[in-house]
Design a protein around this motif. Sequence first.
Motif, PDB file in Angstrom:
ATOM      1  N   VAL A  14       0.874  -1.168   0.000  1.00  0.00           N
ATOM      2  CA  VAL A  14       0.000   0.000   0.000  1.00  0.00           C
ATOM      3  C   VAL A  14       0.910   1.216   0.000  1.00  0.00           C
ATOM      4  CG1 VAL A  14      -1.769   1.262   1.246  1.00  0.00           C
ATOM      5  CG2 VAL A  14      -1.775  -1.223   1.289  1.00  0.00           C
ATOM      6  N   HIS A  15       0.842   2.008  -1.054  1.00  0.00           N
ATOM      7  CA  HIS A  15       1.607   3.253  -1.144  1.00  0.00           C
ATOM      8  C   HIS A  15       0.642   4.377  -0.815  1.00  0.00           C
ATOM      9  CE1 HIS A  15       4.773   1.075  -3.336  1.00  0.00           C
ATOM     10  NE2 HIS A  15       3.753   0.442  -3.895  1.00  0.00           N
ATOM     11  N   LEU A  16       1.029   5.246   0.107  1.00  0.00           N
ATOM     12  CA  LEU A  16       0.096   6.305   0.468  1.00  0.00           C
ATOM     13  C   LEU A  16       0.818   7.583   0.851  1.00  0.00           C
ATOM     14  CD1 LEU A  16      -0.314   6.815   3.836  1.00  0.00           C
ATOM     15  CD2 LEU A  16      -1.159   4.529   3.636  1.00  0.00           C
ATOM     16  N   GLY A  17       0.070   8.661   0.746  1.00  0.00           N
ATOM     17  CA  GLY A  17       0.496   9.959   1.227  1.00  0.00           C
ATOM     18  C   GLY A  17      -0.434  10.333   2.368  1.00  0.00           C
ATOM     19  N   ALA A  18       0.112  10.928   3.428  1.00  0.00           N
ATOM     20  CA  ALA A  18      -0.695  11.271   4.589  1.00  0.00           C
ATOM     21  C   ALA A  18      -0.432  12.708   4.997  1.00  0.00           C
ATOM     22  CB  ALA A  18      -0.387  10.330   5.750  1.00  0.00           C
ATOM     23  N   ARG A  23      -3.791  11.169   8.489  1.00  0.00           N
ATOM     24  CA  ARG A  23      -4.950  10.774   7.694  1.00  0.00           C
ATOM     25  C   ARG A  23      -4.492  10.518   6.260  1.00  0.00           C
ATOM     26  NH1 ARG A  23      -8.675  15.805   9.238  1.00  0.00           N
ATOM     27  NH2 ARG A  23      -6.878  16.746   8.254  1.00  0.00           N
ATOM     28  N   PRO A  24      -4.838   9.371   5.684  1.00  0.00           N
ATOM     29  CA  PRO A  24      -4.430   9.075   4.299  1.00  0.00           C
ATOM     30  C   PRO A  24      -5.057  10.064   3.315  1.00  0.00           C
ATOM     31  CG  PRO A  24      -5.215   7.104   5.413  1.00  0.00           C
ATOM     32  CD  PRO A  24      -5.534   8.254   6.304  1.00  0.00           C
ATOM     33  N   LEU A  25      -4.248  10.563   2.391  1.00  0.00           N
ATOM     34  CA  LEU A  25      -4.722  11.491   1.364  1.00  0.00           C
ATOM     35  C   LEU A  25      -4.794  10.838  -0.007  1.00  0.00           C
ATOM     36  CD1 LEU A  25      -2.742  14.691   2.388  1.00  0.00           C
ATOM     37  CD2 LEU A  25      -5.152  14.226   2.781  1.00  0.00           C
ATOM     38  N   ALA A  66      10.210  12.516   3.304  1.00  0.00           N
ATOM     39  CA  ALA A  66      10.224  11.138   2.806  1.00  0.00           C
ATOM     40  C   ALA A  66      11.490  10.425   3.255  1.00  0.00           C
ATOM     41  CB  ALA A  66      10.140  11.133   1.279  1.00  0.00           C
ATOM     42  N   ASP A  67      11.497   9.101   3.085  1.00  0.00           N
ATOM     43  CA  ASP A  67      12.635   8.263   3.453  1.00  0.00           C
ATOM     44  C   ASP A  67      13.752   8.356   2.420  1.00  0.00           C
ATOM     45  OD1 ASP A  67      11.544   7.291   5.747  1.00  0.00           O
ATOM     46  OD2 ASP A  67      10.732   5.482   4.825  1.00  0.00           O
ATOM     47  N   LYS A  68      14.866   7.694   2.740  1.00  0.00           N
ATOM     48  CA  LYS A  68      16.014   7.660   1.835  1.00  0.00           C
ATOM     49  C   LYS A  68      15.703   6.954   0.520  1.00  0.00           C
ATOM     50  CE  LYS A  68      19.848   7.895   5.060  1.00  0.00           C
ATOM     51  NZ  LYS A  68      21.073   7.237   5.521  1.00  0.00           N
ATOM     52  N   GLU A  69      14.704   6.070   0.520  1.00  0.00           N
ATOM     53  CA  GLU A  69      14.390   5.332  -0.713  1.00  0.00           C
ATOM     54  C   GLU A  69      13.902   6.260  -1.822  1.00  0.00           C
ATOM     55  OE1 GLU A  69      10.109   3.882   1.065  1.00  0.00           O
ATOM     56  OE2 GLU A  69      11.882   2.641   1.211  1.00  0.00           O
ATOM     57  N   TYR A  70      13.469   7.456  -1.461  1.00  0.00           N
ATOM     58  CA  TYR A  70      13.014   8.435  -2.445  1.00  0.00           C
ATOM     59  C   TYR A  70      14.086   9.483  -2.732  1.00  0.00           C
ATOM     60  CZ  TYR A  70       8.595   6.327  -1.239  1.00  0.00           C
ATOM     61  OH  TYR A  70       7.597   5.424  -1.006  1.00  0.00           O
ATOM     62  N   SER A  71      15.317   9.198  -2.374  1.00  0.00           N
ATOM     63  CA  SER A  71      16.402  10.161  -2.516  1.00  0.00           C
ATOM     64  C   SER A  71      17.116  10.020  -3.852  1.00  0.00           C
ATOM     65  CB  SER A  71      17.401   9.962  -1.370  1.00  0.00           C
ATOM     66  OG  SER A  71      18.474  10.852  -1.515  1.00  0.00           O
ATOM     67  N   ASN A  72      16.402   9.698  -4.905  1.00  0.00           N
ATOM     68  CA  ASN A  72      17.047   9.576  -6.207  1.00  0.00           C
ATOM     69  C   ASN A  72      16.762  10.815  -7.058  1.00  0.00           C
ATOM     70  OD1 ASN A  72      14.406   9.209  -7.082  1.00  0.00           O
ATOM     71  ND2 ASN A  72      14.591   6.995  -7.106  1.00  0.00           N
ATOM     72  N   THR A 121       4.554  10.396  10.360  1.00  0.00           N
ATOM     73  CA  THR A 121       3.100  10.462  10.234  1.00  0.00           C
ATOM     74  C   THR A 121       2.591   9.436   9.217  1.00  0.00           C
ATOM     75  OG1 THR A 121       3.262  12.239   8.630  1.00  0.00           O
ATOM     76  CG2 THR A 121       2.923  12.867  10.917  1.00  0.00           C
ATOM     77  N   VAL A 122       3.371   9.148   8.192  1.00  0.00           N
ATOM     78  CA  VAL A 122       2.971   8.139   7.207  1.00  0.00           C
ATOM     79  C   VAL A 122       2.968   6.757   7.863  1.00  0.00           C
ATOM     80  CG1 VAL A 122       3.578   7.029   5.037  1.00  0.00           C
ATOM     81  CG2 VAL A 122       3.792   9.489   5.267  1.00  0.00           C
TER      82      VAL A 122
END
Length: 161
Positions: A14-18, A23-25, A66-72, A121-122
């Motif tokens: 489940v990929h989500l933005g909060a 609260r999930p957006l 965001a986490d390091k996994e999005y650091s590209n 929060t995510v």
Amino acid sequence: RALDARAGGFTTKVHLGADGRCRPLSLIITPGQRADCTQFEPVLEKLRVPRIGPGRPRKKPDGLAADKEYSNGPCRDYLRRRGIRHTIPEKTDSQTARLRKGSRGGRPPAFDLERYKNRNTVERAINKLKHARAVATRYDKRGYAYLGTVTAAALVIWLRT
């Protein structure tokens, strides 16, 4: 296809933005082996930030952590194009490569530790979703059915806050 057969059984992500109140957006369901960074743009494209008063929801958040996994590069370029302020820590291998290049490596990306502390929060939003037994156990066989289950759990979170 949102289910992936692995040695341990079917897996789903489940990929989500909060928002800041956990609260999930926006929600996207993918097979378990799909990398998180591939769903970065689709999650942000589906994002709608509600307004306090009248008017349409905003499509652009005030900021993002965001986490390091999005650091590209592609993720950072996308955020820069949309003008979204972000706090993403730099991966150690990227930092080593940048330092190895010397002055040609460029400046390190800006990082605000205080804003990054709100990234959890995510994780807390995912934990709230897992309070629904059907979300935590993933009994649904079809992706669209599981998406409906996760969406119903997200609606319950919104109604309780």
